[in-house]
Design a protein around this motif. Sequence first.
Motif, short mmCIF file in Angstrom:
data_model
loop_
_atom_site.label_atom_id
_atom_site.label_comp_id
_atom_site.label_asym_id
_atom_site.label_seq_id
_atom_site.Cartn_x
_atom_site.Cartn_y
_atom_site.Cartn_z
N ASP A 1 -5.69 6.17 1.36
CA ASP A 1 -4.28 5.33 1.01
C ASP A 1 -4.48 6.06 -0.60
O ASP A 1 -5.02 6.44 -1.11
CB ASP A 1 -4.14 3.92 1.13
CG ASP A 1 -5.19 3.24 0.23
OD1 ASP A 1 -5.26 3.37 -1.14
OD2 ASP A 1 -6.14 2.51 0.75
N ALA A 2 -3.17 5.87 -0.96
CA ALA A 2 -2.70 5.96 -2.42
C ALA A 2 -2.60 4.95 -3.48
O ALA A 2 -1.91 5.10 -4.39
CB ALA A 2 -1.61 7.29 -2.75
N ILE B 1 0.79 -1.04 0.06
CA ILE B 1 -0.04 -0.01 0.22
C ILE B 1 0.77 1.45 -0.12
O ILE B 1 1.86 1.17 0.73
CB ILE B 1 -0.77 0.07 1.04
CG1 ILE B 1 -1.98 0.86 1.12
CG2 ILE B 1 -0.08 0.22 2.45
CD1 ILE B 1 -3.15 0.70 2.09
N ILE B 2 0.44 2.26 -0.67
CA ILE B 2 1.16 3.52 -0.78
C ILE B 2 0.62 4.41 0.16
O ILE B 2 -0.63 4.73 0.18
CB ILE B 2 1.21 4.22 -2.09
CG1 ILE B 2 1.54 3.31 -3.39
CG2 ILE B 2 1.87 5.57 -2.17
CD1 ILE B 2 1.43 3.57 -4.64
N ALA C 1 4.00 11.81 -1.69
CA ALA C 1 3.93 12.70 -2.79
C ALA C 1 3.48 12.37 -3.96
O ALA C 1 3.70 13.02 -5.20
CB ALA C 1 5.57 13.48 -2.68
N VAL C 2 3.12 11.35 -4.08
CA VAL C 2 2.53 10.43 -5.48
C VAL C 2 1.39 11.46 -5.92
O VAL C 2 0.68 11.76 -5.09
CB VAL C 2 2.40 8.97 -5.38
CG1 VAL C 2 3.27 8.18 -4.86
CG2 VAL C 2 1.01 8.80 -4.34
N ARG D 1 -1.41 15.98 -5.62
CA ARG D 1 -0.63 15.21 -4.77
C ARG D 1 -1.26 14.51 -3.87
O ARG D 1 -2.55 14.93 -3.33
CB ARG D 1 0.40 16.23 -3.93
CG ARG D 1 1.30 17.04 -4.73
CD ARG D 1 2.45 16.01 -5.37
NE ARG D 1 3.62 16.48 -6.02
CZ ARG D 1 4.40 15.92 -6.68
NH1 ARG D 1 4.57 14.90 -6.77
NH2 ARG D 1 5.38 16.87 -7.36
N ALA D 2 -1.10 13.06 -3.40
CA ALA D 2 -1.64 12.44 -2.47
C ALA D 2 -2.00 13.04 -1.18
O ALA D 2 -3.07 13.09 -0.51
CB ALA D 2 -1.06 10.95 -2.19
#
Length: 297
Positions: A138-139, A113-114, A119-120, A126-127
């Motif tokens: 989550d991203a 999980i991101i 910063a994605v 931006r997340a």
Amino acid sequence: MNGVLNIYKEKDLTSFAVVKAVRRLTGVKKCGHLGTLDPLAEGVLPVCVGYATKLVDYMMATDKEYVAQFELGYSTDSYDVTGNVLEKNDDIKPSKEEVATVLSSYIGEPDLIIPAFSAVKINGKRAYDLARKGEITDAGRRSMKINDISLMDYEYPEGMFRMSCYKGTYVRSVIHEAGIKLGTYGVMKGLIRTVSGAFDHKKSYKIAELEQMKEDGELEKAFTSVVDATGWPIAIIHPDAVNLVKNGCSVKSHNYIKLPDGSSDMYFMAAPDGELLAFAEYKQGDTSPLKIVKLLA
């Protein structure tokens, strides 16, 4: 000034603040770092200066090493101790062997999980901006490459491990998912990046040290050349062909004093006096053995 400064980013500083400080110290606007470190984290943050910024993508595509501190028993929205607590469970107290086994299970290319606070970009945003607005938790997920994880110390609820990984791997994600797998949750408590490609924390400089070196007229001694940073070999151009290369021409074999030997996929092209003119891709069997990627001169 051109080259790479091996900065030791101190805790609570942003990566942008480090780049801003380098611009001030060097007087060079073109500066960029080789991979964000969160304010909570510290350690190696190489900053490219001048034409070295043209090689950022290549120097970022390297392995990194971290030493991470974690705490079990609760989870947060940021996956670290700075976030808002979401869940708690201090009934389960995993053994050292259990923690080591779970951590080592992530060696390879796990789908993780991101963090929402990252910063994605999601649809151009931006997340972390979306997370602050409560729009995401989550991203998404992605494959992350982990070369090795070794548990260094552990006594419930806290522990420490060393991890070697490829760019784009979130240490927070490993801790978050390991905590879930252990049944007790977990957050990152501290993080030190000890290695980033060719750069090691033992040979890094804090901003205050660079300020002193500038005052002493020795700032240039802190720079690592792009040749040393990448490890790419140098092909030397004949004096008559230097201007052709400066104009972007991928010259033919007879225009070299020292031809590329095919030992690398990438090369620097240099004038006889050592001036770096460009970096290029090796083309085996071609009448022009190097195809220019970007000019440096």
